[in-house]
Every structure is written in C-alpha cells, then in structure tokens.
Enzyme design. Structure first.
Site, short mmCIF file in Angstrom:
data_model
loop_
_atom_site.label_atom_id
_atom_site.label_comp_id
_atom_site.label_asym_id
_atom_site.label_seq_id
_atom_site.Cartn_x
_atom_site.Cartn_y
_atom_site.Cartn_z
N GLU A 38 -19.98 30.68 31.61
CA GLU A 38 -20.81 29.40 30.97
C GLU A 38 -19.62 28.05 30.83
O GLU A 38 -20.13 27.01 31.03
CB GLU A 38 -21.33 29.68 29.60
CG GLU A 38 -22.51 30.92 29.62
CD GLU A 38 -21.95 31.99 29.29
OE1 GLU A 38 -22.60 32.88 28.83
OE2 GLU A 38 -20.77 32.46 29.52
N HIS A 64 -15.14 32.31 29.77
CA HIS A 64 -16.26 32.97 30.33
C HIS A 64 -16.97 31.76 31.46
O HIS A 64 -16.67 30.83 31.35
CB HIS A 64 -17.34 33.50 29.01
CG HIS A 64 -16.69 34.51 28.12
ND1 HIS A 64 -17.48 35.14 27.15
CD2 HIS A 64 -15.48 35.06 28.28
CE1 HIS A 64 -16.59 35.91 26.70
NE2 HIS A 64 -15.47 35.99 27.24
N SER A 123 -17.84 70.82 40.93
CA SER A 123 -18.21 71.13 39.47
C SER A 123 -18.78 70.15 38.59
O SER A 123 -19.51 69.97 37.76
CB SER A 123 -17.03 71.63 38.82
OG SER A 123 -16.03 70.48 38.58
N THR A 161 -5.35 68.76 44.40
CA THR A 161 -5.36 67.50 45.21
C THR A 161 -4.00 66.78 45.09
O THR A 161 -3.26 66.51 46.01
CB THR A 161 -6.20 66.54 45.00
OG1 THR A 161 -7.62 67.37 45.30
CG2 THR A 161 -6.58 65.27 45.87
#
Length: 350
Positions: A54, A52, A296, A202
């Site tokens: 730190e 992380h 929609s 699509t």
C-alpha cells in the site's frame, strides 16, 4: 462482482507475485490505486522488512496526481496491516491519506491483523469491499495462510521420474532425469520456499548442495533428516558456509554452520518436526528426498502439494519406482516444459 473490480484486483495479484521468495515470512501483497477507471499508482511488497504494498503504491503516484488520492479506490490483495511491525500500520496510513474506497481480496489470518485493519478503515468512514478474487488471493499466499491457521509449514513434495516410472537407478550412480531447462525451474522453486528437506540416504548418495544457483533470489534453508548422525562431515552442503539444520536423535547444539535439533523418532516425530520448523518461521517447505521419504510423507498425509516432473523419453527398465500418488487429490495442473511434463496435485484433505 463488478468486472472492473476483477480487472484491477488481478493486476494487484500479478504485482504481488513479484515478491515471491523475497518477503517471507510476510505474505505477498500487491496494491493498485485507481481514479475514474485509470491506474494512478501501483506497488507491491518487494522485500521483507521494507515498505508494504500500500505504501509503495501511494509513493508511486505522481506529484501532479496526488490530489486525486482522497477520491480514488485502492485495490489490495490482503487486508491492510493494523499493527506496528518492521513498518507502521498500513491501515492508519490509508486513513491519513483520506482514501474514498478500499477493495480487499481477502482478510488477513494473522491474529495481529484479522479484521482489525478493516475495522480501522470503516471507522474512518472509508468504504470497504471484501472478497474480490478471494480464492485466488488465498491460494497465492497459501504458505502464509497455512502457517497462520495450522501452525506448520506448507509442504510441497517434488520428484522427477522417467517415462517408465522410476525415480532412481537404485545404484550409486546418480540418474539424471530432467534437462537443464527444467533444472532452472526447480531452482526457481527453491528460491520461493523457505526450506528444502532431504533424508540421509539422498544426502549420502547424491551429495547435493540444494541451493538456488540459476535464478535471482535466496537459497532455502537446508534440512537433513539424519536420526543416527550417520552422515560424513565431508558432504558439500556441510562445507559451503551456509546454514544446515540436521534433525537428529542424539544432538541438540550448534556447530559452525550446522545446527543439530534433537527430535525423537516416535509417533509424534512429524508433529514435533513441523512445530520446530514453524518456530523457525518456515512457511514453505519443499521436500526433494528419495522415494522412501516422500512415500512415508504421502502415507502419513504430510503434504499439501505434489509436483512431479516426467521425462517421457528417458527409460531405464529397472530401478527404484517413483512414489505412488495419493487418492485424496482435489485438483491438478498439467504443464509442458520443453519435452518434459509437469504434473501438480493438491491435497483435498488440507
């Protein structure tokens, strides 16, 4: 709010942004370690499952400066974690290092953390200050916050339109609206979202891959709404080996790289779809569908952010009109990309 706090927290936010597209479902986090007004270490969460922010920040401190850590201040954009996940708790590591002060932009909405990291620091006698650039930090991790607090993905609607307001020609011929420079930006957006969704029309007309091909970073999980299983298996995205989730009324099974998820097309359709995506750890969902799907979703209030790309010089006189923007817009952002325009809108009801 002290101006130096703002300066160093902004640096931490800038570092955190480098993790976009690489750390989900973890949040983006940056950290800066400061002694006597000078940065002696900085880091960010670079990759999901790895150290992380730190920890990377502490590792970046030069050996000859490590004795300063106990009398330094760490600026971190999110409350240090307090639980054992893929890495040990960061709050415990900060206690071991004997930090003097920790300045936190915002608390962590994850129930596994939410205040527990702060409590660990304060119990150890570390001075904790919270709320420096809090809104900016929450906005940066809006996908993570939405997932934790609402149990659904952050929904981004995206479309491109001509200068006279059309999204498509309405024929089988694909209408190219934006430039390659803008395409590169859109592929960067794809890398920053966990999933991308289109409708069956699509998929059939455009036969898109929906991958990130122009930037570093991953491609999103492709999701196709095909309630009637009407799409041919020859579509490109079905045959490139990468996963596709097909939302269907008829199937609930895995076939090679295709996963069919059965969801009934009823009044609870969107609710069940978003719960399913949340279970897949989808925090950011970009919808690149056609006018019908996007309209929609706007009408149903199923959106958090809208990005509209406009090519003012491209005009086709007739075709399928772009979706109508909703009224519940809280703020907007407007940018120029070469000769094209980008308008960004946020939902005031979310």
């Amino acid at each position: 709010m002290i101006s130096t706090d703002i300066f160093f927290m902004q640096r931490a936010l800038d570092l955190a942004a480098k993790g976009a597209g690489h750390v989900s479902p973890n949040p983006m986090v940056g950290a800066v370690l400061v002694h006597d007004g000078e940065i002696i270490g900085e880091g960010y969460h670079e990759q999901f499952g790895q150290s992380h922010a730190e920890i990377n920040c502490l590792h970046a401190v030069k050996d000859e400066l490590r004795h300063l850590i106990p009398v330094s201040t760490m600026y971190v954009t999110l409350e240090p974690c307090a639980h054992q996940g893929k890495t040990p708790p960061c709050a415990d590591r900060l206690v071991v290092e004997g930090l003097k002060t920790v300045v936190i932009a915002t608390s962590d909405p994850n129930p596994l953390v939410n205040g527990k990291g702060i409590a660990i620091l304060e119990k150890a006698g570390i001075e904790v200050r919270i709320g420096v650039l809090e809104q900016a930090a929450q906005f940066q991790n809006r996908r993570f916050f939405t997932s934790c607090q609402k149990g659904r993905p952050y929904i981004l609607l995206k479309w491109a339109q001509t200068g006279d307001g059309f999204i498509s020609s309405g024929t089988a011929e694909r209408l190219k609206i934006t430039s390659h420079k803008t395409d590169i930006l859109v592929h960067q957006w794809r890398a920053e979202e966990d999933a991308i969704m289109i409708g069956s029309r699509t998929a059939l007309l455009d036969d898109p891959l929906l991958t990130n091909r122009y930037n570093d970073g991953p491609s999103p999980l492709r999701i196709v709404l095909d309630s009637n299983n009407s799409l041919p298996t020859t579509l490109k995205m079905f045959n490139d080996g990468n996963p596709v989730v097909i939302i269907s009324r008829h199937k609930d099974l895995q076939e090679g790289n295709l996963r069919y998820k059965k969801i009934e097309k009823d009044i609870n359709y969107w609710k069940h779809l978003f719960i399913f995506l949340h279970e897949l750890n989808i925090q950011g969902l970009m919808v690149e569908g056609g006018a019908q799907l996007i309209s929609s979703m706007i009408e149903g209030g199923h959106w958090d952010e809208i990005r509209v790309l406009i090519n003012p010089t491209k005009k086709i006189v007739s075709g399928i009109s772009a979706p109508t923007l909703p009224h519940n817009i809280s703020k907007t952002d407007h940018q120029q990309i070469g000769n094209e325009l980008l308008h960004i809108y946020y939902n005031s009801n979310q």
